[in-house]
Write a protein that holds these residues in place. Structure first.
Motif, PDB file in Angstrom:
ATOM      1  N   THR A 243       0.831  -1.200   0.000  1.00 45.45           N
ATOM      2  CA  THR A 243       0.000   0.000   0.000  1.00 45.45           C
ATOM      3  C   THR A 243       0.867   1.252   0.000  1.00 45.45           C
ATOM      4  OG1 THR A 243      -0.146  -0.104   2.421  1.00 45.45           O
ATOM      5  CG2 THR A 243      -1.902  -1.142   1.164  1.00 45.45           C
ATOM      6  N   TYR A 244       2.056   1.183   0.605  1.00 43.14           N
ATOM      7  CA  TYR A 244       2.921   2.355   0.651  1.00 43.14           C
ATOM      8  C   TYR A 244       3.463   2.692  -0.738  1.00 43.14           C
ATOM      9  CZ  TYR A 244       6.041   5.671   2.913  1.00 43.14           C
ATOM     10  OH  TYR A 244       6.667   6.832   3.321  1.00 43.14           O
ATOM     11  N   PHE A 245       3.735   1.683  -1.566  1.00 42.21           N
ATOM     12  CA  PHE A 245       4.279   1.903  -2.903  1.00 42.21           C
ATOM     13  C   PHE A 245       3.270   1.588  -4.001  1.00 42.21           C
ATOM     14  CE2 PHE A 245       8.114   1.191  -0.369  1.00 42.21           C
ATOM     15  CZ  PHE A 245       8.891   2.251  -0.781  1.00 42.21           C
ATOM     16  N   LYS A 246       1.982   1.647  -3.662  1.00 44.87           N
ATOM     17  CA  LYS A 246       0.945   1.261  -4.613  1.00 44.87           C
ATOM     18  C   LYS A 246       1.071   2.028  -5.927  1.00 44.87           C
ATOM     19  CE  LYS A 246      -4.052   0.724  -5.041  1.00 44.87           C
ATOM     20  NZ  LYS A 246      -5.367   0.946  -4.399  1.00 44.87           N
ATOM     21  N   ASP A 247       1.118   1.279  -7.041  1.00 48.59           N
ATOM     22  CA  ASP A 247       1.118   1.820  -8.405  1.00 48.59           C
ATOM     23  C   ASP A 247       2.352   2.673  -8.718  1.00 48.59           C
ATOM     24  OD1 ASP A 247      -1.379   0.650  -8.788  1.00 48.59           O
ATOM     25  OD2 ASP A 247      -2.428   2.423  -8.051  1.00 48.59           O
ATOM     26  N   GLN A 248       3.443   2.547  -7.944  1.00 46.83           N
ATOM     27  CA  GLN A 248       4.650   3.327  -8.212  1.00 46.83           C
ATOM     28  C   GLN A 248       5.457   2.670  -9.337  1.00 46.83           C
ATOM     29  OE1 GLN A 248       5.866   6.194  -7.082  1.00 46.83           O
ATOM     30  NE2 GLN A 248       4.466   6.678  -5.423  1.00 46.83           N
ATOM     31  N   ILE A 249       5.751   3.442 -10.382  1.00 44.77           N
ATOM     32  CA  ILE A 249       6.542   2.981 -11.517  1.00 44.77           C
ATOM     33  C   ILE A 249       7.779   3.880 -11.626  1.00 44.77           C
ATOM     34  CG2 ILE A 249       6.586   2.576 -14.016  1.00 44.77           C
ATOM     35  CD1 ILE A 249       4.735   0.717 -12.565  1.00 44.77           C
ATOM     36  N   TYR A 250       8.944   3.267 -11.889  1.00 42.60           N
ATOM     37  CA  TYR A 250      10.195   4.024 -11.926  1.00 42.60           C
ATOM     38  C   TYR A 250      10.899   3.844 -13.269  1.00 42.60           C
ATOM     39  CZ  TYR A 250       9.432   4.452  -6.929  1.00 42.60           C
ATOM     40  OH  TYR A 250       8.879   4.736  -5.707  1.00 42.60           O
ATOM     41  N   GLU A 251      11.638   4.891 -13.657  1.00 45.42           N
ATOM     42  CA  GLU A 251      12.396   4.865 -14.902  1.00 45.42           C
ATOM     43  C   GLU A 251      13.807   4.366 -14.607  1.00 45.42           C
ATOM     44  OE1 GLU A 251      13.737   7.859 -18.577  1.00 45.42           O
ATOM     45  OE2 GLU A 251      12.608   8.632 -16.847  1.00 45.42           O
ATOM     46  N   CYS A 252      14.118   3.188 -15.136  1.00 43.18           N
ATOM     47  CA  CYS A 252      15.431   2.576 -14.937  1.00 43.18           C
ATOM     48  C   CYS A 252      16.289   2.895 -16.163  1.00 43.18           C
ATOM     49  CB  CYS A 252      15.289   1.070 -14.753  1.00 43.18           C
ATOM     50  SG  CYS A 252      16.827   0.231 -14.363  1.00 43.18           S
ATOM     51  N   MET A 253      17.534   3.352 -15.943  1.00 44.44           N
ATOM     52  CA  MET A 253      18.369   3.854 -17.042  1.00 44.44           C
ATOM     53  C   MET A 253      19.689   3.113 -17.127  1.00 44.44           C
ATOM     54  SD  MET A 253      17.515   7.915 -16.502  1.00 44.44           S
ATOM     55  CE  MET A 253      18.036   8.335 -18.153  1.00 44.44           C
ATOM     56  N   ASN A 254      19.662   1.801 -17.065  1.00 46.87           N
ATOM     57  CA  ASN A 254      20.878   0.998 -17.167  1.00 46.87           C
ATOM     58  C   ASN A 254      21.310   0.837 -18.623  1.00 46.87           C
ATOM     59  OD1 ASN A 254      20.785   0.683 -14.415  1.00 46.87           O
ATOM     60  ND2 ASN A 254      19.814  -1.328 -14.479  1.00 46.87           N
ATOM     61  N   ASN A 255      22.634   0.791 -18.859  1.00 43.76           N
ATOM     62  CA  ASN A 255      23.207   0.516 -20.189  1.00 43.76           C
ATOM     63  C   ASN A 255      22.683   1.472 -21.261  1.00 43.76           C
ATOM     64  OD1 ASN A 255      24.562  -1.754 -19.060  1.00 43.76           O
ATOM     65  ND2 ASN A 255      22.704  -2.990 -19.344  1.00 43.76           N
ATOM     66  N   ASP A 256      22.549   2.733 -20.899  1.00 42.86           N
ATOM     67  CA  ASP A 256      22.132   3.784 -21.844  1.00 42.86           C
ATOM     68  C   ASP A 256      20.748   3.541 -22.430  1.00 42.86           C
ATOM     69  OD1 ASP A 256      24.559   5.135 -21.512  1.00 42.86           O
ATOM     70  OD2 ASP A 256      25.527   3.879 -23.031  1.00 42.86           O
ATOM     71  N   THR A 257      19.971   2.687 -21.786  1.00 42.61           N
ATOM     72  CA  THR A 257      18.591   2.464 -22.227  1.00 42.61           C
ATOM     73  C   THR A 257      17.646   2.825 -21.087  1.00 42.61           C
ATOM     74  OG1 THR A 257      18.620   0.148 -21.506  1.00 42.61           O
ATOM     75  CG2 THR A 257      19.260   0.616 -23.796  1.00 42.61           C
ATOM     76  N   SER A 258      16.465   3.225 -21.468  1.00 42.94           N
ATOM     77  CA  SER A 258      15.474   3.634 -20.471  1.00 42.94           C
ATOM     78  C   SER A 258      14.257   2.725 -20.563  1.00 42.94           C
ATOM     79  CB  SER A 258      15.056   5.091 -20.705  1.00 42.94           C
ATOM     80  OG  SER A 258      14.031   5.465 -19.817  1.00 42.94           O
TER      81      SER A 258
END
Length: 723
Positions: A243-258
């Protein structure tokens, strides 16, 4: 009392091997050794039976069941055997599944639900098809076709008898073996009686056949239990972190890709872009130049704090400034917030007094219902044996106390989640009962009645050069001390100096570093300004170049909160380590009686003073006031590291200020009202339903249909009351 035969050929013997014990051993701070998911737990009788593990299995010191999560927390004596515990649970009729510290209990729910749905699907398919072949018989079909259709009904009933009904057999065997009462016993008797009578009539070619009604009865009972199980999993499962992180989406930027990924899939060393307003999903290192964050969850600070490049930020803090890049240092499970929520969920095994009361009441109710059904069946059998058995069975089914035992943990589970949304982390549900008994509230001063957030008020000399400010910021760039945050907040437009070398911070003393051979040092000033609570001095090569003063302001809501407590008939006290004059000045502003304001008190003296009072609540710093927090009836930490605070306190405020205290009182009062209401609804429903069953207005089939309605009423009553 029954006896469990723990044979030497134990299928769980591998659990006594050191590697498995290490894998499933819980932390020392959990309060128990092992956590076991018991697949098949469905009513208060199950709770009562499993908690008797201490009697059935030698070596078990304590067994605490959490009905809402279908788990049992086991504490073993030095000579205890984990393998024998698992074997004992299996002998009791449940499937034991050990839960490790990194395991997700949701996976256990998924396995149990699949098995449950298979049994329901088989029962529903067979019941529906038996009805199709029975309808022509009801319409007048006779002769060879009647026998053929009844034979098909018999064949279709066998999967229900051999597979779908297995949970009822386990419950019945337990009832007989351990001389207890549960609702599985009459259901099994009714099913086997219906099958035996129908088969006898089929073989002899005369009399009624009940394959259709018996299969439908089992299908409805299984469906009702599954409904209750799903509600239990949805509302009582440990889901604080979800419930604390409900629906949280993050942009991961590994290896010059997003790419976009959910919060629970972030791994160590992932580079993630945090947007303004997002919560950090795990412990991270700041890669950007600076970031302003709300870290109230972990240190009780209501004022935003400024972090510099390279500093460590904890998961659960919220970014308030522009988007920045951060590098995840650990997975969520190993982060401080992940471990915190897991710990809080496991502490829910401290059973509330009200939950214990309803479980005992449910046990008495089921014994009373069985006794009444038996007396009625025997007495009415002289009038009509068939009617007597039908009404007795209808009484037992409709007056099942499952909903009664379910209502209290459901309400308390909802209350804990509601508290979390209000910025109140509660260690266990028994806090709600203790809060309502409080008669004396003791406040700490600094960080409790005052903000605890230092603000820069003045400097001597008044006008500091931009270069000196830059040097001071550079010295404090990586410090987590409140003074460092206050300086960064006040001089946010100034860039920290990058020329500093050999930078060192000595906790509790200050910081020092060099610039081109010049030694700079920041430390506490020997003399404090009368209007400020703290002052520091900045030295260059041993010579003081300036003093900077800070103050801690009174919380705006503090006087109103104290007045509300007085209106409830609660006495208030102020216990502080500050001078008597400052303590009494703050007490006067907050309407705390002058004789109840005590200054210059050590932590031990605070503890000794609180011991002289009953029904107490201590509100203070989780670190400095740990002794008093631990020994008060209810300890509330409003400042300090949240994980350390909750080792001693019962409650932690993640929302700044004292208003959460009033919210806690209001929530406790609402929880008591809802608990009383759900208990009343359940008892009234069982009373009216039982009377209707005995009078013949409800038959067993209708009772099976109406039984889930009582559970639905409890769920709706709790949800509506805690909305």
């Amino acid at each position: 009392m029954g006896f469990i035969n723990l044979s030497d050929k134990n299928p769980f013997a591998y659990l006594d091997q050191p590697e498995f014990q290490t894998q499933y051993k819980q932390g020392i701070d959990k309060g128990y050794d092992y956590l076991i998911f018991c697949e098949g737990m469905h009513c208060s009788s199950c709770v009562h039976l499993i908690e008797k593990l201490t009697e059935y299995c030698p070596g078990v010191s304590e067994a605490r069941v959490n009905f809402g999560q279908s788990t049992v927390a086991v504490t073993l004596a030095p000579e205890g055997s984990l393998a024998k515990v698992a074997q004992a649970i299996s002998e009791l009729g449940y499937t034991p599944r050990l839960i490790g510290s990194a395991d997700n209990i949701q996976d256990k729910y998924t396995q149990e639900n699949r098995t449950f749905l298979k049994r329901i699907a088989v029962a529903g398919f067979c019941a529906g098809n038996i009805m199709l072949f029975t309808i022509p018989i009801y319409a007048g079909l006779s002769g060879v076709w009647e026998k053929a259709f009844n034979a098909v009904g018999l064949l279709l009933f066998l999967p229900v008898l051999m597979y779908s009904a297995q949970p009822f057999y386990h419950g019945t065997l337990n009832a007989l073996k351990f001389r207890t009462m549960n609702v599985d016993l009459p259901i099994t008797i009714a099913m086997l009686s219906g099958f035996s009578l129908s088969t006898w009539n089929f073989i002899n070619g005369k009399g009624d056949i009940y394959y259709d009604s018996t299969a439908s009865f089992l299908f409805l009972i299984l469906s009702a239990r599954y409904l209750l199980k799903r509600v239990q999993q949805n509302y009582l499962a440990p889901a604080r972190m979800e419930t604390y992180f409900k629906d949280q989406i993050y942009e991961c930027m590994n290896n010059d890709t997003s790419r976009l990924i959910p919060w629970n899939l972030i791994r160590p060393d992932d580079i993630i872009r945090i947007r303004s307003g997002q919560t950090l999903p795990t412990d991270c290192e700041l890669l950007g130049e600076s970031a302003t964050v709300d870290s109230s969850l972990f240190n009780g600070e209501s004022v935003p704090q400024v972090y510099s490049q390279g500093m460590q930020l904890l998961g659960g803090t919220k970014l308030l400034s522009s988007p920045v890049l951060m590098q995840a240092k650990v997975s969520f499970e190993k982060s401080k917030i992940g471990q915190l929520f897991q710990d809080l969920d496991q502490k829910s095994y401290q059973k509330s007094h009200f939950v214990g009361l309803t479980e005992r009441l449910a046990q008495h109710l089921i014994i009373g219902v069985f006794s009444l059904a038996a007396v009625f069946a025997i007495g009415y059998s002289f009038v009509d044996l068939t009617v007597a058995l039908q009404r007795a069975l209808a009484l037992i089914v409709i007056a099942c106390p499952c909903a009664l035992a379910f209502g209290s943990p459901l309400t308390l589970g909802l209350a804990l989640k509601k508290a979390q949304k209000q910025g109140i982390l509660i260690k266990s549900s028994n806090v709600f009962e203790k809060v309502l008994e409080i008669k004396n509230v003791f406040f700490d001063k600094t960080g409790t009645l005052t903000t605890g957030n230092l603000s820069l008020t003045q400097s001597v000399p008044a006008d500091l050069s931009a270069d000196l400010k830059s040097i001071i910021l550079g010295l404090e760039s990586s410090s987590q001390h409140p003074i460092a945050f206050a300086i960064r907040q006040a001089w946010a437009d100034t860039t920290p100096s990058s020329r500093i070398t050999d930078l060192h911070e000595i906790v509790g003393y200050g910081v020092k570093g060099q610039i081109h051979g010049d030694q700079y040092k920041i430390s506490t000033a020997n003399a404090l300004d009368e209007k400020s609570q703290m002052a520091i001095q900045v030295q260059k090569n041993g010579m003081t170049v300036c003093h900077i003063f800070f103050e801690d302001r009174l919380r705006e809501e503090a006087p109103a909160v104290v007045k509300r407590l007085h209106a409830k008939g609660i006495q208030t006290f102020l216990l502080s380590g500050d001078t008597n004059d400052r303590t009494k000045e703050v007490a006067q502003k907050c309407f705390i009686p002058n004789e109840n304001a005590l200054g210059e008190m050590s932590p031990q003296e605070k503890f000794e003073f609180i011991k002289t009072h009953d029904q107490t609540c201590m509100i203070g710093d989780g670190a400095n006031d740990s002794l008093s927090l631990k020994n008060a009836s209810v300890g509330i930490a409003v400042k300090g590291s949240v994980d350390l605070s909750l080792q001693y306190a019962d409650v932690y405020f993640t929302r700044g200020g004292l208003n959460p205290l009033l919210d806690l009182f209001a929530l406790a009062e609402r929880t008591r009202k809802v608990l009383t209401r759900t208990l009343s609804v359940s008892l009234i429903y069982n009373l009216l339903g039982g009377a209707a069953a005995l009078l013949g207005f409800i038959d067993p089939m209708m009772a099976a249909i109406l039984m889930p309605i009582s559970s639905a009423l409890i769920v709706l009553t709790s949800l509506w009351g805690m909305r």
